[in-house]
Design an enzyme around this catalytic site. Sequence first.
Site, mmCIF file in Angstrom:
data_model
loop_
_atom_site.group_PDB
_atom_site.id
_atom_site.type_symbol
_atom_site.label_atom_id
_atom_site.label_comp_id
_atom_site.label_asym_id
_atom_site.label_seq_id
_atom_site.Cartn_x
_atom_site.Cartn_y
_atom_site.Cartn_z
ATOM 1 N N LYS A 8 0.676 -1.312 -0.095
ATOM 2 C CA LYS A 8 0.022 0.154 -0.054
ATOM 3 C C LYS A 8 0.846 1.275 -0.049
ATOM 4 C CE LYS A 8 -2.111 -1.013 3.849
ATOM 5 N NZ LYS A 8 -1.632 -2.262 4.293
ATOM 6 N N ARG A 82 -9.899 1.050 8.857
ATOM 7 C CA ARG A 82 -9.433 0.026 8.908
ATOM 8 C C ARG A 82 -10.536 -1.072 9.816
ATOM 9 N NH1 ARG A 82 -3.455 0.984 8.779
ATOM 10 N NH2 ARG A 82 -2.534 -1.097 9.101
ATOM 11 N N ARG A 121 12.180 -5.455 5.846
ATOM 12 C CA ARG A 121 11.748 -4.002 5.646
ATOM 13 C C ARG A 121 12.803 -3.200 6.386
ATOM 14 N NH1 ARG A 121 5.816 -2.017 4.872
ATOM 15 N NH2 ARG A 121 5.778 -2.207 7.173
ATOM 16 N N ARG A 154 11.337 -0.918 11.721
ATOM 17 C CA ARG A 154 10.146 -0.627 12.424
ATOM 18 C C ARG A 154 9.851 -1.350 13.629
ATOM 19 N NH1 ARG A 154 5.242 0.826 8.762
ATOM 20 N NH2 ARG A 154 4.033 -0.400 10.446
ATOM 21 N N ARG A 165 -0.544 -8.479 13.213
ATOM 22 C CA ARG A 165 -1.268 -7.447 12.297
ATOM 23 C C ARG A 165 -2.095 -8.081 11.357
ATOM 24 N NH1 ARG A 165 3.989 -4.506 10.913
ATOM 25 N NH2 ARG A 165 2.701 -3.347 9.520
HETATM 26 P P1 AMP Z 1 0.593 1.020 8.915
HETATM 27 O O1 AMP Z 1 1.797 1.720 8.795
HETATM 28 O O2 AMP Z 1 -0.582 1.346 8.116
HETATM 29 O O3 AMP Z 1 0.853 -0.646 8.902
HETATM 30 O O4 AMP Z 1 0.115 1.119 10.618
HETATM 31 C C1 AMP Z 1 0.853 0.660 11.593
HETATM 32 C C2 AMP Z 1 0.005 0.601 12.921
HETATM 33 O O5 AMP Z 1 -0.601 2.099 13.230
HETATM 34 C C3 AMP Z 1 -1.141 -0.355 12.710
HETATM 35 O O6 AMP Z 1 -0.471 -1.746 13.200
HETATM 36 C C4 AMP Z 1 -1.921 -0.074 13.768
HETATM 37 O O7 AMP Z 1 -1.363 -0.252 15.179
HETATM 38 C C5 AMP Z 1 -1.791 1.570 13.788
HETATM 39 N N1 AMP Z 1 -2.819 2.127 12.722
HETATM 40 C C6 AMP Z 1 -2.581 2.675 11.622
HETATM 41 N N2 AMP Z 1 -3.860 2.873 10.799
HETATM 42 C C7 AMP Z 1 -4.840 2.478 11.941
HETATM 43 C C8 AMP Z 1 -6.156 2.494 11.769
HETATM 44 N N3 AMP Z 1 -6.673 3.236 10.605
HETATM 45 N N4 AMP Z 1 -7.085 2.108 12.709
HETATM 46 C C9 AMP Z 1 -6.177 1.599 14.015
HETATM 47 N N5 AMP Z 1 -4.851 1.523 13.968
HETATM 48 C C10 AMP Z 1 -4.082 2.132 12.918
#
Ligand code: AMP
Length: 216
Positions: A8, A82, A121, A154, A165
């Site tokens: 994404k 999400r 990554r 990360r 996740r």
């Molecule tokens: P990402 O970078 O999109 O993989 O997001 C990293 C982390 O941020 C996720 O594992 C969640 O803990 C939190 N997060 C990001 N976007 C959301 C969302 N829309 N709702 C809830 N938690 C989120």
Amino acid sequence: MGPPGAGKGTQAKKLVEKFGVTHLSSGDILRAERSSGSALGKKLAEYMDAGKLVPDEIVVRVMAKALTGGAGGGLLLDGFPRTLPQAEALDAQLARAGRPLDAVVVMTAEPDLIVRRITGRRSCPRCGRVYHVEFMPPRTADVCDACGVALVRREDDAETVVRNRLAAYNRQTAPVVEYYHGRAGLKVIEVDGGKDADEVLARLVEAFEAMGAGGR
Ligand code: AMP
């Protein structure tokens, strides 16, 4: 939309360049809040480090602010919504602003590929450039080509956290894809995120251009 590691973020960056839209990544926005050291940031860390979703009320508040702060023009949302309550809150906000969703991109990928992609990554803490130890290594191991600083992983990219996740995606986010399917006037574009990034981009650009989006 798509599980972690489906590509994404990678595609979002390329689409932003191509179509000149604003990129709103909930993960990036939450990480920025988290590293600010604020009280909210400390709370966010508990969820994010465990690979759990941040509670809806927090995410909706943070994203509503980011959405209204945009400079106008097109928006590309990445990682939000999400959950169903987030999708409903977004619908309500966009309806009030008179800016309905045009399209939803759904990216898929196999769990084993996801784990391989994410655990390898690495990113540069200075410029944000993203590498992969196997698929896109820097010239010198673990060092940014552009900045010469040590790359970092990360905290939530460790394998056990990635599995959490993924489970959160299947349980809480997959129903949102169903929520959008079949909605009149909304185009749902499905792509295989396991394919080569250039191939995925070509497919997305074609789909957006077919909808009348003007590229650069
Ligand atoms: P990402 O970078 O999109 O993989 O997001 C990293 C982390 O941020 C996720 O594992 C969640 O803990 C939190 N997060 C990001 N976007 C959301 C969302 N829309 N709702 C809830 N938690 C989120």
